[in-house]
Design a protein around this motif. Structure first.
Motif, PDB file in Angstrom:
ATOM      1  N   ILE A  76      -7.526   0.051  -6.208  1.00  0.00           N
ATOM      2  CA  ILE A  76      -6.072   0.143  -6.293  1.00  0.00           C
ATOM      3  C   ILE A  76      -5.560   0.998  -5.139  1.00  0.00           C
ATOM      4  O   ILE A  76      -6.098   2.070  -4.847  1.00  0.00           O
ATOM      5  N   ALA A  77      -4.507   0.498  -4.482  1.00  0.00           N
ATOM      6  CA  ALA A  77      -3.835   1.257  -3.427  1.00  0.00           C
ATOM      7  C   ALA A  77      -2.736   2.095  -4.079  1.00  0.00           C
ATOM      8  O   ALA A  77      -1.737   1.543  -4.549  1.00  0.00           O
ATOM      9  N   PRO A  78      -2.910   3.413  -4.153  1.00  0.00           N
ATOM     10  CA  PRO A  78      -1.969   4.262  -4.908  1.00  0.00           C
ATOM     11  C   PRO A  78      -0.544   4.215  -4.362  1.00  0.00           C
ATOM     12  O   PRO A  78      -0.320   4.219  -3.159  1.00  0.00           O
ATOM     13  N   ASP A  79       0.407   4.145  -5.299  1.00  0.00           N
ATOM     14  CA  ASP A  79       1.840   4.269  -4.992  1.00  0.00           C
ATOM     15  C   ASP A  79       2.360   3.158  -4.075  1.00  0.00           C
ATOM     16  O   ASP A  79       3.364   3.336  -3.399  1.00  0.00           O
ATOM     17  N   LEU A  80       1.681   2.016  -4.066  1.00  0.00           N
ATOM     18  CA  LEU A  80       2.088   0.909  -3.215  1.00  0.00           C
ATOM     19  C   LEU A  80       2.278  -0.356  -4.043  1.00  0.00           C
ATOM     20  O   LEU A  80       1.808  -0.444  -5.177  1.00  0.00           O
ATOM     21  N   GLY A  81       2.966  -1.338  -3.462  1.00  0.00           N
ATOM     22  CA  GLY A  81       3.298  -2.546  -4.189  1.00  0.00           C
ATOM     23  C   GLY A  81       2.611  -3.779  -3.634  1.00  0.00           C
ATOM     24  O   GLY A  81       1.602  -3.704  -2.929  1.00  0.00           O
ATOM     25  N   HIS A  82       3.207  -4.936  -3.931  1.00  0.00           N
ATOM     26  CA  HIS A  82       2.613  -6.223  -3.589  1.00  0.00           C
ATOM     27  C   HIS A  82       2.455  -6.382  -2.073  1.00  0.00           C
ATOM     28  O   HIS A  82       1.480  -6.978  -1.608  1.00  0.00           O
ATOM     29  N   ALA A  83       3.407  -5.857  -1.324  1.00  0.00           N
ATOM     30  CA  ALA A  83       3.400  -6.028   0.135  1.00  0.00           C
ATOM     31  C   ALA A  83       2.841  -4.800   0.841  1.00  0.00           C
ATOM     32  O   ALA A  83       3.321  -4.403   1.905  1.00  0.00           O
ATOM     33  N   TRP A  84       1.794  -4.201   0.297  1.00  0.00           N
ATOM     34  CA  TRP A  84       1.307  -2.943   0.860  1.00  0.00           C
ATOM     35  C   TRP A  84       0.745  -3.058   2.278  1.00  0.00           C
ATOM     36  O   TRP A  84       0.726  -2.052   3.000  1.00  0.00           O
ATOM     37  N   PRO A  85       0.333  -4.250   2.787  1.00  0.00           N
ATOM     38  CA  PRO A  85      -0.020  -4.307   4.213  1.00  0.00           C
ATOM     39  C   PRO A  85       1.141  -3.938   5.129  1.00  0.00           C
ATOM     40  O   PRO A  85       0.925  -3.450   6.241  1.00  0.00           O
ATOM     41  N   ALA A  86       2.389  -4.167   4.656  1.00  0.00           N
ATOM     42  CA  ALA A  86       3.559  -3.764   5.437  1.00  0.00           C
ATOM     43  C   ALA A  86       3.973  -2.334   5.126  1.00  0.00           C
ATOM     44  O   ALA A  86       4.440  -1.608   6.010  1.00  0.00           O
ATOM     45  N   GLU A  87       3.799  -1.909   3.877  1.00  0.00           N
ATOM     46  CA  GLU A  87       4.158  -0.544   3.485  1.00  0.00           C
ATOM     47  C   GLU A  87       3.240   0.484   4.132  1.00  0.00           C
ATOM     48  O   GLU A  87       3.686   1.558   4.550  1.00  0.00           O
ATOM     49  N   ALA A  88       1.942   0.174   4.152  1.00  0.00           N
ATOM     50  CA  ALA A  88       0.942   1.130   4.650  1.00  0.00           C
ATOM     51  C   ALA A  88      -0.064   0.397   5.538  1.00  0.00           C
ATOM     52  O   ALA A  88      -1.235   0.245   5.181  1.00  0.00           O
TER      53      ALA A  88
END
Length: 260
Positions: free
Chosen positions: A222-234
């Motif tokens: 699980i990628a903490p504190d991130l959503g469906h589009a986490w490649p763009a978020e982080a």
């Protein structure tokens, strides 16, 4: 035949990137640019981008189309690594099941292996919303809700719609009804890291536990504190995780590992 492009040299470690629904291969541009030294291969999946004229029928047919395109353009490439997001992960897991000898490892985010609860309601809503879902203003609102930064490669709808309302409806039909039996999951021997942001849909998060317990050569994180589009978020975290899984063959730092 699908549109296909590669970034890098054929002698480098190959990674096949499979994009999310409603996008195209160029959604991966920022990630690929941060990963020099790889042969990064992108396809526009059926009904998307420069493959819009290829109709999307089923997830299995989409996987077959990817393999046909790869075999035509890179014959003898050998086993590849694979990265998928959302719709791309659904196509990717189908590819692994149908052509296990072609994939040496996979990093798949944002998919469920059981039917989505109340999927009928999502299909109804998709039918209602799909006519406006290809409009730029609607996409921008959607991307803002997923914390996609302006100017990010996943903001690629600024160049116009990448798909059609009918393709979006077909995706919902396929993914909300998708499920894998325990028998099929246990038959998969490919190295798979199944990942989701902690703010994902509950059905996708629940699937991580199913995959963790069922896959003989897989892990979930699980990628903490991130959503469906986490490649763009982080994006830095995403790149680091892909490198760890594919090159170092270890569980990535920065993800929370699910225990069996």
């Amino acid at each position: 035949m699908l549109y296909i492009n590669n970034h890098g040299n054929t002698g480098d470690v190959p990674i096949l990137f499979l994009h999310g629904g409603g996008y195209a291969g160029d959604m991966w541009n920022d990630i690929i640019n941060a990963m020099p030294g790889f042969n990064s291969i992108v396809v526009d999946l059926p009904g998307h981008g420069k493959s819009r004229e290829v109709p999307l029928t089923t997830l299995a047919d989409a996987a077959d189309a990817v393999v046909e395109t790869l075999s035509t353009n890179w014959n003898g490439l050998g086993p590849i690594n694979m990265v998928g997001l959302s719709f791309g992960s659904y196509v990717g897991i189908n590819l692994i099941i149908r052509f296990p000898h072609l994939v040496s490892s996979a990093f798949l985010s944002g998919f469920a292996v059981d039917q989505i609860p109340n999927g009928w309601w999502l299909r109804v809503m998709g039918t209602v919303i799909s006519p406006i879902a290809t409009q730029r203003w609607f996409r921008r609102l959607s991307e803002q809700s997923m914390n996609i930064p302006k100017g990010n490669a996943m903001d690629c709808w600024r160049d116009g719609p990448k798909t059609t309302p009918s393709t979006l409806r077909r995706i919902l039909q396929e993914v909300t009804r998708f499920e894998l039996s325990e028998e099929i999951l246990e038959s998969i021997s490919t190295r798979i890291l199944a990942v989701a942001g902690s703010q994902e849909h509950p059905a996708i998060l629940q699937s991580l536990s199913t995959l963790q317990s069922s896959l003989s050569n897989g892990m979930s994180g699980i990628a903490p504190d991130l959503g469906h589009a986490w490649p763009a978020e982080a994006p830095d975290l995403f790149v680091s995780c892909v490198r760890s899984w594919i090159i170092r063959q270890e569980f990535p730092t920065g993800l929370t590992k699910l225990e069996t």
